[in-house]
Motif scaffolding. Structure first.
Motif, PDB file in Angstrom:
ATOM      1  N   ARG A  91       0.731  -1.252  -0.172  1.00  0.00           N
ATOM      2  CA  ARG A  91       0.061   0.031  -0.008  1.00  0.00           C
ATOM      3  C   ARG A  91       1.024   1.307   0.062  1.00  0.00           C
ATOM      4  O   ARG A  91       1.745   1.240   0.771  1.00  0.00           O
ATOM      5  CB  ARG A  91      -1.010   0.074   1.282  1.00  0.00           C
ATOM      6  CG  ARG A  91      -1.902  -1.012   1.085  1.00  0.00           C
ATOM      7  CD  ARG A  91      -3.052  -0.592   2.434  1.00  0.00           C
ATOM      8  NE  ARG A  91      -3.912  -1.500   2.756  1.00  0.00           N
ATOM      9  CZ  ARG A  91      -4.519  -1.781   3.855  1.00  0.00           C
ATOM     10  NH1 ARG A  91      -4.271  -1.117   4.771  1.00  0.00           N
ATOM     11  NH2 ARG A  91      -5.553  -2.682   3.592  1.00  0.00           N
ATOM     12  N   TYR A  92       0.591   2.098  -0.835  1.00  0.00           N
ATOM     13  CA  TYR A  92       1.307   3.437  -1.002  1.00  0.00           C
ATOM     14  C   TYR A  92       0.575   4.449  -1.190  1.00  0.00           C
ATOM     15  O   TYR A  92      -0.850   4.517  -1.884  1.00  0.00           O
ATOM     16  CB  TYR A  92       2.408   3.281  -2.135  1.00  0.00           C
ATOM     17  CG  TYR A  92       1.903   3.376  -3.194  1.00  0.00           C
ATOM     18  CD1 TYR A  92       1.816   4.232  -4.183  1.00  0.00           C
ATOM     19  CD2 TYR A  92       1.268   1.846  -3.889  1.00  0.00           C
ATOM     20  CE1 TYR A  92       1.345   4.345  -5.722  1.00  0.00           C
ATOM     21  CE2 TYR A  92       0.691   1.892  -5.245  1.00  0.00           C
ATOM     22  CZ  TYR A  92       0.784   3.107  -5.965  1.00  0.00           C
ATOM     23  OH  TYR A  92       0.118   3.127  -7.231  1.00  0.00           O
ATOM     24  N   GLU A 110       2.942   7.533   2.812  1.00  0.00           N
ATOM     25  CA  GLU A 110       3.116   6.126   3.582  1.00  0.00           C
ATOM     26  C   GLU A 110       3.244   5.240   2.918  1.00  0.00           C
ATOM     27  O   GLU A 110       2.727   5.128   1.725  1.00  0.00           O
ATOM     28  CB  GLU A 110       1.774   5.984   4.491  1.00  0.00           C
ATOM     29  CG  GLU A 110       2.041   4.857   5.402  1.00  0.00           C
ATOM     30  CD  GLU A 110       0.706   5.024   6.366  1.00  0.00           C
ATOM     31  OE1 GLU A 110      -0.231   4.126   6.152  1.00  0.00           O
ATOM     32  OE2 GLU A 110       0.914   5.885   7.489  1.00  0.00           O
ATOM     33  N   GLU A 134       3.103   0.917   3.302  1.00  0.00           N
ATOM     34  CA  GLU A 134       2.812  -0.523   4.125  1.00  0.00           C
ATOM     35  C   GLU A 134       3.012  -1.549   3.458  1.00  0.00           C
ATOM     36  O   GLU A 134       2.535  -1.688   2.342  1.00  0.00           O
ATOM     37  CB  GLU A 134       1.374  -0.391   4.838  1.00  0.00           C
ATOM     38  CG  GLU A 134       1.110   0.828   5.742  1.00  0.00           C
ATOM     39  CD  GLU A 134      -0.439   0.876   6.349  1.00  0.00           C
ATOM     40  OE1 GLU A 134      -0.289   1.192   7.343  1.00  0.00           O
ATOM     41  OE2 GLU A 134      -1.319   0.380   5.427  1.00  0.00           O
ATOM     42  N   LEU A 159       1.773  -5.598   3.664  1.00  0.00           N
ATOM     43  CA  LEU A 159       0.650  -6.451   4.293  1.00  0.00           C
ATOM     44  C   LEU A 159       1.018  -7.891   3.785  1.00  0.00           C
ATOM     45  O   LEU A 159       0.872  -8.074   2.666  1.00  0.00           O
ATOM     46  CB  LEU A 159      -0.506  -6.055   4.172  1.00  0.00           C
ATOM     47  CG  LEU A 159      -1.313  -4.632   4.745  1.00  0.00           C
ATOM     48  CD1 LEU A 159      -1.055  -3.599   3.856  1.00  0.00           C
ATOM     49  CD2 LEU A 159      -2.588  -4.819   4.635  1.00  0.00           C
ATOM     50  N   VAL A 205      -0.243  -5.738   8.880  1.00  0.00           N
ATOM     51  CA  VAL A 205       0.814  -4.862   8.289  1.00  0.00           C
ATOM     52  C   VAL A 205       2.076  -5.319   8.965  1.00  0.00           C
ATOM     53  O   VAL A 205       2.080  -5.449  10.322  1.00  0.00           O
ATOM     54  CB  VAL A 205       0.540  -3.379   8.739  1.00  0.00           C
ATOM     55  CG1 VAL A 205       1.828  -2.527   8.529  1.00  0.00           C
ATOM     56  CG2 VAL A 205      -0.657  -2.847   8.116  1.00  0.00           C
ATOM     57  N   LYS A 242       6.288  -0.653   7.756  1.00  0.00           N
ATOM     58  CA  LYS A 242       5.693   0.531   7.457  1.00  0.00           C
ATOM     59  C   LYS A 242       6.912   1.553   7.405  1.00  0.00           C
ATOM     60  O   LYS A 242       7.899   1.627   8.222  1.00  0.00           O
ATOM     61  CB  LYS A 242       4.855   0.916   8.489  1.00  0.00           C
ATOM     62  CG  LYS A 242       3.808   2.161   8.165  1.00  0.00           C
ATOM     63  CD  LYS A 242       2.912   2.134   9.446  1.00  0.00           C
ATOM     64  CE  LYS A 242       1.889   3.186   9.096  1.00  0.00           C
ATOM     65  NZ  LYS A 242       0.837   3.340  10.402  1.00  0.00           N
ATOM     66  N   CYS A 243       6.745   2.530   6.445  1.00  0.00           N
ATOM     67  CA  CYS A 243       7.875   3.451   6.428  1.00  0.00           C
ATOM     68  C   CYS A 243       7.252   4.742   5.398  1.00  0.00           C
ATOM     69  O   CYS A 243       6.174   4.684   4.950  1.00  0.00           O
ATOM     70  CB  CYS A 243       9.023   2.978   5.774  1.00  0.00           C
ATOM     71  SG  CYS A 243       9.145   2.780   3.851  1.00  0.00           S
TER      72      CYS A 243
END
Length: 92
Positions: free
Chosen positions: A10-11, A51, A53, A55, A60, A63-64
């Motif tokens: 996810r971005y 963000e 993430e 998964l 999750v 995360k960064c």
């Protein structure tokens, strides 16, 4: 984590050159590093600015901030890519 695990990446959008958009240029190294370790990546846009993430099975595991990832490349020299791959490998 067994090979061929499905990782959802996810971005969110981030600001660059005066515009805020979803861009995948900073995700290239992360995707390459995960693919090299035998994982499959699915990209998913989110509304959370800056963000990223990862998964695995809906949880999750990493995360960064997307701006902290190196632009382009293969992810071999990016320490965040190494941390992300380790987090996915240790997901089980």
């Amino acid at each position: 984590m067994p090979e061929n695990a499905l990782v959802t990446l996810r971005y969110g959008p981030y600001e660059s050159c005066g515009t805020v958009e979803h861009r995948t240029f900073r995700l290239q190294g992360l995707r390459a590093a995960l693919t090299l370790h035998g994982h499959q990546c699915v990209l998913e846009e989110t509304l959370e600015w800056n963000e990223v993430e990862l998964l695995v099975h809906g949880q999750v595991v990493f995360k960064c901030c997307i701006k902290e990832l190196e632009f382009g490349g293969d992810g071999k020299l990016d320490p965040l890519c190494k941390q992300a791959v380790t987090a996915v490998d240790d997901a089980y």
